[in-house]
Write a protein that holds these residues in place. Structure first.
Motif, short mmCIF file in Angstrom:
data_model
loop_
_atom_site.label_atom_id
_atom_site.label_comp_id
_atom_site.label_asym_id
_atom_site.label_seq_id
_atom_site.Cartn_x
_atom_site.Cartn_y
_atom_site.Cartn_z
N ILE A 1 0.77 -1.23 0.06
CA ILE A 1 0.02 -0.06 -0.02
C ILE A 1 0.77 1.30 0.15
O ILE A 1 0.60 2.21 -0.66
CB ILE A 1 -0.90 0.00 1.17
N HIS B 1 -0.57 6.57 -6.57
CA HIS B 1 -1.96 5.72 -6.52
C HIS B 1 -2.83 6.16 -5.24
O HIS B 1 -2.00 6.21 -4.11
CB HIS B 1 -1.81 4.30 -6.38
N VAL C 1 -5.01 4.53 -2.81
CA VAL C 1 -5.16 2.96 -2.54
C VAL C 1 -6.37 2.88 -1.82
O VAL C 1 -6.66 3.24 -0.68
CB VAL C 1 -3.87 2.45 -1.78
#
Length: 684
Positions: free
Chosen positions: A632, A640, A642
């Protein structure tokens, strides 16, 4: 003859007793109609028994049993070790092991449905025969996900002719629908939204297609008598089955909506109004009668006559059980009788040493899966395989998830813009090749950075095509995969759309809310001037889907398509593409077996900044907002956003491999659902 649910043995059953099961006597229907149905059923069963071949002796085939050691257990027996024993719904059950079979195998998302399909295969039935039996049972034991009142897509591979055929059983909008059918009660007189909502109104219900699709596939590839394929479903409906965890959770979670329907209320709730709980034995005589009619009179009986009239009447109701208003749908008996399931060409693309084939429009899933893989072919994914590979598939790497997610963003961008029901809206260039040819996909791959996420992708420039964005999340879908003794393969995804569909129940089954997969607003106002969206409602049109039943074949040295390698697919609404792609990449690029690829962390992205990483998986640490998980945090470092909420895939995978130099089948069932693998299994 029928099989005893507890022992699996064949029992002689008198024609009258069997007819009672088929006709559903004692179910509380109209007396005259029930008597007529009984007489017809007795005549049909007497005729069937006169020509019925003797069942194979039990010792001829030891398949369809559970148990690695000790006394094998019959699924549905209730004996210790029975996987059909109801358990609370769980996000993920660890420890699923790869299953091996010599000649035939079925993987479905409920043990009793898997059992139904395996019994048919054991008796010499075809993969399509098994699919009919599986669907008949799924509609009973998993009404939250699929049923007679929904639709389906199927891929079928004929091992003898090496022909691959796609079957389209997607629901259709009625002839009276307008482009504002889901948006307004009336285009002129009442421009208020349907009541109580588009989904829970009759407007959401499309003409069901699953029964007709199975009918045409059976006509092409059926082997056993049609009427025999429904016997286990009829028996379960008449005798009862225990409510499983996912069904119990669906009833409880949808209680207020279900109670708007009188038939659903009587079926799913106790007399005091409480939801029927986990483990409750549930009988459905109305469903037994419906299956009995289809079994003895064929699929036409579903689309004409009393069953069709019951569907039309329920779609047309204007008041709920509590007296509140429901906007009726406009489906007629002509819509029912006019429904057509279609044979279509599958979408196929080369991927490394394989050909990957999936479903064609009106599903967008197949194109998006083939596009994603075609983009990923530019990268050496073998460098980024999961670490610490175990039964659960191991820990995905940051770069592996990054590359797959970026490829999917590009594929979803094209899907959102260009793909709809091609009977109404053509693909760019009039061909799927425009979207999946190698030069185009290599150009798309060049947009991927190894150091940062693109966030939101733009669609490719393939000309002026109406936009059609649909980000609906579905939970009312299921999937199964079958290989029969002759090597024929079925992979089929079937759905009522959202959990328990439209909450409208008739004759023992739920009706879909599939038309809400259309864009409710026919105009895309995000551009100036506005344009009509591709996925808008039109009479007789099929809403776009994301379902992606998929098969993989080896690529021969001369470039032709070779032997079957793998069949897979999953429910999951808009995330189906992600579930299928991660399973394919896991198997084809990372060397995971059928169970490991199925169990592997669900990950991927639609066309948004959020990348999904399934937090239900034991390999993912969601504590402290994910800050303790290197996957993560690594994705966040690449830009990103997440999301690590629990995923609800239902992947069913079968792969052909070799053991001791002999070809065998291996299967994996998704640990996020209740499914199992059955066949003529063995321990290598």
């Amino acid at each position: 003859m029928k099989k005893n649910i507890r022992t699996g043995a064949w029992l002689a059953l008198s024609p009258i007793a069997l007819a009672l099961t088929v006709a559903g006597c004692g179910g509380g229907g109209n007396g005259a109609q029930d008597n007529a149905a009984l007489v017809a059923a007795i005549a049909a069963i007497n005729a069937a028994n006169a020509n019925r071949p003797a069942p194979p002796p039990p010792e001829a085939d030891k398949g369809c049993l559970i148990g690695d050691g000790g006394t094998p257990v019959v699924v549905g027996s209730g004996d210790p070790g029975d996987p059909a024993a109801p358990e609370p719904a769980s996000g993920y059950v660890v420890g699923h092991k790869l299953v091996y079979a010599k000649n035939y195998m079925v993987v479905a998302n409920h043990p009793l449905a898997t059992r139904a399909g395996c019994d048919v295969l054991k008796a010499g039935g075809s993969a399509v025969d098994a699919a009919v039996a599986v669907q008949a049972v799924l509609g009973l034991v998993e009404p939250q996900s699929s049923g007679l009142g929904g639709g389906a897509f199927m891929l079928h591979y004929d091992a003898a002719t090496r022909k691959l055929q796609a079957y389209d059983g997607r629901e259709m909008a009625p002839a009276a629908a307008t482009e504002n059918y889901l948006r307004w009660i009336d285009d002129v007189a009442d421009q208020n939204p349907p009541k109580p909502s588009a989904r829970a109104s009759g407007r959401s219900i499309g003409t069901p297609g699953a029964v007709r699709m199975l009918d045409i596939a059976y006509r092409d590839h059926g082997k056993l008598p049609w009427k025999d394929l429904f016997s286990y479903g009829i028996t379960l409906a008449a005798d009862g089955f225990p409510i499983g965890g996912r069904m119990a959770a669906a009833i409880s979670g949808s209680a207020a909506s279900l109670k708007r329907d009188a038939e659903a209320t009587a079926y799913f709730f106790n007399d005091d109004g409480t939801p029927k709980a986990l483990g409750t034995r549930l009988k459905n005589p109305a469903y037994a009668r419906t299956l009995g009619t289809i079994a003895t009179q064929g699929a036409d009986a579903f689309y004409t006559g009393a069953i069709a009239q019951g569907i039309v009447d329920k779609i047309g109701i204007t008041a709920a059980a509590d007296g509140s208003a429901i906007t009726p749908g406009k489906t007629t008996m002509a819509d029912m009788a006019g429904y057509v399931a279609k044979r279509r060409d599958p979408v196929c693309g080369a991927y490394r040493d394989y050909y990957v084939c999936s479903m064609s429009p009106p599903s967008s899933g197949g194109i998006a899966v083939v596009q994603s893989l075609g983009i990923l072919e530019t990268f050496n994914l073998g460098l980024y395989k999961p670490t610490a590979i175990d039964l659960e598939g191991g820990k995905p790497t940051v770069m592996g998830v990054h590359l797959v997610s970026e490829a999917e963003r590009l594929a979803y961008a094209d899907r959102d813009k260009y793909v709809a029901d091609t009977d109404f809206v053509p693909l760019p260039g009039g061909s799927v090749n425009t979207l999946i040819n190698k030069p185009y996909l290599q150009k798309r791959a060049s947009l991927i950075s190894l150091s940062a996420s693109m966030g939101t992708a733009l669609p490719g420039d393939l000309g002026s095509v109406p936009l059609g964005i649909d980000k609906t999340e579905e939970h009312g879908t299921t999937h199964f995969t079958v290989v029969d003794k002759q090597g024929n393969v079925v992979t089929m995804t079937t759905t009522v759309e959202s959990t328990l569909g439209s909450f409208h129940m008739t004759q023992g089954f739920m009706l879909n809310n599939q038309l809400t997969d259309f864009a409710s607003n026919p105009d895309d106002t995000s551009v100036t001037p506005s344009v009509k969206v591709a996925n808008r409602v039109a009479p007789g049109k099929r809403p776009r889907s994301t379902m992606a039943p998929t098969m993989v074949f080896r690529k021969n040295s001369d470039g032709s398509m070779g032997e079957f390698v793998m069949g897979t697919g999953s429910p999951g609404g808009g995330t189906i593409i992600q579930y299928v792609v991660k399973t394919l990449v896991g198997a084809l690029d990372w060397g995971l077996d059928a169970q490991q690829a199925t169990s592997l962390v669900d990950f991927g992205a639609s066309n948004s900044k959020t990348t999904n990483v399934g937090g239900e998986h034991p390999a993912i640490d969601t504590s402290d907002s994910g800050n303790n998980d290197p996957l993560i945090t690594g994705l966040r470092a690449l830009g990103h956003t997440v999301g690590f909420g629990a995923q609800s895939s239902g992947i069913s995978t079968i792969m052909r491999t070799t053991v001791g130099g002999k070809p065998v089948l291996t299967g994996g069932a998704d640990p996020r659902r209740e499914g199992i693998v059955l066949g003529d299994t063995f321990t290598p």
